[in-house]
Write a protein that holds these residues in place. Structure first.
Motif, short mmCIF file in Angstrom:
data_model
loop_
_atom_site.label_atom_id
_atom_site.label_comp_id
_atom_site.label_asym_id
_atom_site.label_seq_id
_atom_site.Cartn_x
_atom_site.Cartn_y
_atom_site.Cartn_z
N ASN A 189 4.93 3.09 -10.56
CA ASN A 189 5.78 2.54 -8.96
C ASN A 189 4.51 2.33 -8.38
O ASN A 189 5.44 1.13 -7.18
N SER A 190 3.62 2.35 -8.43
CA SER A 190 2.91 1.70 -7.22
C SER A 190 2.62 0.34 -7.68
O SER A 190 2.84 -0.88 -6.10
N ILE A 191 2.24 -0.21 -8.02
CA ILE A 191 2.49 -1.80 -9.00
C ILE A 191 3.98 -2.25 -8.46
O ILE A 191 3.51 -3.19 -7.92
N TYR A 192 5.02 -1.41 -8.75
CA TYR A 192 6.06 -2.27 -8.60
C TYR A 192 6.14 -2.26 -6.70
O TYR A 192 6.98 -2.97 -6.69
N GLY A 193 6.54 -1.28 -6.55
CA GLY A 193 6.32 -0.83 -5.38
C GLY A 193 6.04 -2.30 -4.42
O GLY A 193 5.87 -3.12 -3.33
N LEU A 194 4.12 -2.29 -4.92
CA LEU A 194 3.82 -3.36 -4.40
C LEU A 194 3.90 -4.55 -4.47
O LEU A 194 4.13 -5.83 -3.72
N PHE A 195 4.76 -4.93 -5.93
CA PHE A 195 5.30 -6.30 -6.43
C PHE A 195 6.55 -6.47 -5.31
O PHE A 195 6.42 -7.53 -4.75
N ILE A 196 7.76 -5.78 -5.20
CA ILE A 196 8.29 -5.75 -4.29
C ILE A 196 8.20 -6.12 -2.89
O ILE A 196 8.52 -6.67 -1.87
#
Length: 303
Positions: A189-196
Motif C-alpha cells: 500500500n505504501s509503495i503504491y501510494g508513493l507511486f500515485i
C-alpha cells in the motif's frame, strides 16, 4: 484469524467542535454547491460561453461538486448529527470517490494550464487546436486516468486486517490514515501510494510549472505593456486554483508520511481545508477575473 474486532471505523473530526464550527462548515458547503452549480448552469445555457476556457472551467466545477458530494455524508453527519460510524466498505467507497475526483481535478488543472499556454502562445490557432471533440477526448482521458489509478486502493485496503484500532482522526476516509490502522503488512500500500503521488501530483505539477515557464517566456516578448498585463491577467485565476489545490495536498501528504511529531490537530484542519476551500474559492475567483462570465452571472441574478 478474524479480519477485525470491529466492522466499523469511527471518525473524531475536529476535537471539541461545537455549533460555531458546524455552522460555518454547513455555510461553506451551501455556498460551494450553489457557486459551482450556477457557473455550470450559465456555461451550459449561454452559447457565447461554449469556448475552451469555459468548458475546462465547467470540468473543474464538476470535479469540485463530486468531491463535495463524496465528503458530505460523513462531514455533515459528524458536525450536525454527531454520527461518527462508517462501515469498512462504505469507507473504502468514499475513499475511492474522493481520491478519484482529486486525481481528475489535478488533470483538469493541467489541461487548463495547456489551454492558457495555447491562448497566449498561438492565439490565432487557438480555436482550431482546442476543438470541442478534442476537448471531449481530453476530458475522457482525465476521467479514465483518475479512476484507473485509484481503483486498486480499495482492494489493497480491503485485503488488510484491522485488529484493534479503528479511530480515524479526519472527518472522511483517507488512504494513508486507514492503512495505518492495519495490523498486517502495508508495504505494498505504501509503495503504491508513493507511486500515485509521484505520477499524479508531482508529474502534473511539473508540467503545469513548465507550461508557465513557456507562458512567461512568451509574455516577456510582448512589446505592448497593455497586452503584457492582459496576458498575465488571464492566468491569475488558474494560478489561484493551482495553489489552492496543490498546497494543502502536498503538506498533508508530507505530514502523513513524515510528520509523526506534528500536532494532531494540524492534519485534521488541513484535511478539511484541502477538500472544502478549493470548491468554495474557485467559482468566486473565476467570476471576479472573467469579465465575460461575471456579466452573465449578474444578468441572471438581475433578471
Amino acid at each position: 484469524m478474524p479480519r477485525s474486532i470491529s466492522s466499523m471505523f469511527l471518525f473524531t473530526g475536529i476535537p471539541g467542535h461545537n455549533l460555531w464550527i458546524s455552522l460555518p462548515l454547513c455555510l461553506m458547503y451551501v455556498i460551494s454547491i450553489l457557486g459551482n452549480s450556477v457557473i455550470l448552469l450559465i456555461i451550459k445555457t449561454d452559447p457565447s460561453l461554449h469556448e475552451p476556457m469555459y468548458i475546462f472551467l465547467s470540468m473543474l466545477g464538476v470535479t469540485d461538486l463530486g468531491i463535495l458530494i463524496a465528503t458530505m455524508p460523513t462531514i455533515l453527519g459528524i458536525f450536525l448529527f454527531n454520527s461518527r460510524e462508517i462501515s469498512f466498505d462504505a469507507c473504502f467507497a468514499q475513499l475511492f470517490f474522493i481520491e478519484s475526483f482529486q486525481c481528475i481535478e489535478s488533470s483538469v488543472l493541467l489541461l487548463m494550464a495547456f489551454d492558457r499556454f495555447i491562448a497566449i502562445r498561438d492565439p490565432l490557432r487557438y480555436a482550431s487546436i482546442l476543438t470541442l471533440p478534442r476537448i471531449a477526448k481530453m476530458g475522457l482521458v482525465c476521467v479514465l486516468r483518475g479512476v484507473a489509478v485509484i481503483l486498486p486502493f480499495p482492494f489493497l485496503l480491503k485485503r488488510l486486517q484491522y485488529c484493534q484500532a479503528n479511530v480515524l482522526s479526519h472527518s472522511y476516509c483517507m488512504d494513508q490514515e486507514v492503512m495505518m490502522l492495519a495490523c498486517s503488512d502495508i508495504s505494498v500500500n505504501s509503495i503504491y501510494g508513493l507511486f500515485i503521488t509521484v505520477i499524479i501530483l508531482v508529474f502534473d505539477l511539473l508540467l503545469i510549472f513548465l507550461s508557465y515557464v513557456m507562458i512567461l517566456k512568451t509574455v516577456l516578448s510582448i512589446s505592448s505593456h497593455k497586452e503584457f498585463l492582459r496576458a498575465l491577467n488571464t492566468c491569475v485565476a488558474h494560478l489561484c486554483a493551482v495553489l489552492l489545490f496543490y498546497t494543502p495536498e502536498f503538506i498533508l501528504t508530507l505530514i502523513h508520511r513524515f510528520g509523526k511529531d506534528s500536532s494532531p490537530l494540524l492534519p485534521i484542519v488541513l484535511g478539511n481545508v484541502n477538500l472544502l476551500v478549493p470548491p468554495l474559492i474557485n467559482p468566486i475567483v473565476y467570476s471576479m477575473k472573467s469579465k465575460h462570465l461575471r456579466s452573465r452571472i449578474i444578468r441572471v441574478f438581475v433578471k
